[in-house]
Design a protein around this motif. Structure first.
Motif, PDB file in Angstrom:
ATOM      1  N   UNK A 181      47.524 -28.171 -10.811  1.00 39.05           N
ATOM      2  CA  UNK A 181      47.314 -26.762 -11.148  1.00 39.05           C
ATOM      3  C   UNK A 181      47.215 -26.549 -12.648  1.00 39.05           C
ATOM      4  N   UNK A 182      47.995 -27.263 -13.435  1.00 37.03           N
ATOM      5  CA  UNK A 182      47.881 -27.110 -14.883  1.00 37.03           C
ATOM      6  C   UNK A 182      46.551 -27.673 -15.381  1.00 37.03           C
ATOM      7  N   UNK A 183      46.038 -28.702 -14.740  1.00 37.78           N
ATOM      8  CA  UNK A 183      44.717 -29.228 -15.111  1.00 37.78           C
ATOM      9  C   UNK A 183      43.631 -28.190 -14.851  1.00 37.78           C
ATOM     10  N   UNK A 184      43.708 -27.531 -13.700  1.00 36.56           N
ATOM     11  CA  UNK A 184      42.753 -26.458 -13.411  1.00 36.56           C
ATOM     12  C   UNK A 184      42.872 -25.348 -14.456  1.00 36.56           C
ATOM     13  N   UNK A 185      44.076 -24.957 -14.778  1.00 39.91           N
ATOM     14  CA  UNK A 185      44.280 -23.875 -15.735  1.00 39.91           C
ATOM     15  C   UNK A 185      43.750 -24.257 -17.115  1.00 39.91           C
ATOM     16  N   UNK A 186      44.023 -25.467 -17.561  1.00 41.52           N
ATOM     17  CA  UNK A 186      43.536 -25.895 -18.872  1.00 41.52           C
ATOM     18  C   UNK A 186      42.018 -26.010 -18.893  1.00 41.52           C
ATOM     19  N   UNK A 187      41.432 -26.444 -17.812  1.00 44.56           N
ATOM     20  CA  UNK A 187      39.971 -26.531 -17.734  1.00 44.56           C
ATOM     21  C   UNK A 187      39.345 -25.142 -17.818  1.00 44.56           C
ATOM     22  N   UNK A 188      39.899 -24.199 -17.087  1.00 42.13           N
ATOM     23  CA  UNK A 188      39.378 -22.835 -17.139  1.00 42.13           C
ATOM     24  C   UNK A 188      39.578 -22.217 -18.521  1.00 42.13           C
ATOM     25  N   UNK A 189      40.703 -22.499 -19.151  1.00 48.83           N
ATOM     26  CA  UNK A 189      40.948 -22.008 -20.504  1.00 48.83           C
ATOM     27  C   UNK A 189      39.939 -22.596 -21.479  1.00 48.83           C
ATOM     28  N   UNK A 190      39.671 -23.885 -21.368  1.00 46.70           N
ATOM     29  CA  UNK A 190      38.691 -24.530 -22.249  1.00 46.70           C
ATOM     30  C   UNK A 190      37.306 -23.914 -22.060  1.00 46.70           C
ATOM     31  N   UNK A 191      36.920 -23.673 -20.812  1.00 47.50           N
ATOM     32  CA  UNK A 191      35.625 -23.033 -20.560  1.00 47.50           C
ATOM     33  C   UNK A 191      35.565 -21.629 -21.151  1.00 47.50           C
ATOM     34  N   UNK A 192      36.647 -20.891 -21.041  1.00 50.78           N
ATOM     35  CA  UNK A 192      36.689 -19.539 -21.603  1.00 50.78           C
ATOM     36  C   UNK A 192      36.576 -19.574 -23.126  1.00 50.78           C
ATOM     37  N   UNK A 193      37.257 -20.512 -23.762  1.00 51.85           N
ATOM     38  CA  UNK A 193      37.195 -20.632 -25.221  1.00 51.85           C
ATOM     39  C   UNK A 193      35.788 -21.009 -25.666  1.00 51.85           C
ATOM     40  N   UNK A 194      35.197 -21.981 -25.000  1.00 53.81           N
ATOM     41  CA  UNK A 194      33.833 -22.408 -25.348  1.00 53.81           C
ATOM     42  C   UNK A 194      32.846 -21.263 -25.156  1.00 53.81           C
ATOM     43  N   UNK A 195      32.985 -20.515 -24.071  1.00 52.26           N
ATOM     44  CA  UNK A 195      32.102 -19.376 -23.826  1.00 52.26           C
ATOM     45  C   UNK A 195      32.276 -18.311 -24.897  1.00 52.26           C
ATOM     46  N   UNK A 196      33.508 -18.028 -25.269  1.00 51.75           N
ATOM     47  CA  UNK A 196      33.771 -17.044 -26.320  1.00 51.75           C
ATOM     48  C   UNK A 196      33.181 -17.461 -27.649  1.00 51.75           C
ATOM     49  N   UNK A 197      33.340 -18.730 -28.012  1.00 47.92           N
ATOM     50  CA  UNK A 197      32.767 -19.221 -29.262  1.00 47.92           C
ATOM     51  C   UNK A 197      31.241 -19.160 -29.228  1.00 47.92           C
ATOM     52  N   UNK A 198      30.661 -19.497 -28.096  1.00 51.11           N
ATOM     53  CA  UNK A 198      29.217 -19.442 -27.951  1.00 51.11           C
ATOM     54  C   UNK A 198      28.708 -18.007 -28.132  1.00 51.11           C
ATOM     55  N   UNK A 199      29.365 -17.052 -27.482  1.00 53.44           N
ATOM     56  CA  UNK A 199      28.935 -15.660 -27.584  1.00 53.44           C
ATOM     57  C   UNK A 199      29.094 -15.128 -29.004  1.00 53.44           C
ATOM     58  N   UNK A 200      30.186 -15.496 -29.654  1.00 57.94           N
ATOM     59  CA  UNK A 200      30.413 -15.054 -31.036  1.00 57.94           C
ATOM     60  C   UNK A 200      29.340 -15.603 -31.966  1.00 57.94           C
TER      61      UNK A 200
END
Length: 50
Positions: free
Chosen positions: A13-32
């Motif tokens: 479950x922590x692996x899933x959470x960290x993966x989703x967090x990484x995707x969210x960060x990458x998406x945010x940086x891309x949009x910015x």
């Protein structure tokens, strides 16, 4: 449906959470970055037209 993970539930479950967090960060940086590039291109076009 989630399978029974037994003693590995926390790790999985922590692996899933960290993966989703990484995707969210990458998406945010891309949009910015996308917004910054659009602003720079618009400013360049205005300067070129003047």
């Amino acid at each position: 449906m989630m399978p029974d993970l037994g003693k590995y539930a926390l790790e999985v479950n922590s692996s899933y959470a960290l993966s989703l967090l990484a995707l969210a960060v990458i998406t945010g940086l891309y949009l910015r970055r996308s917004r910054a590039v659009k602003r720079a291109l618009a400013a360049q076009e205005v300067a070129q037209d003047a």
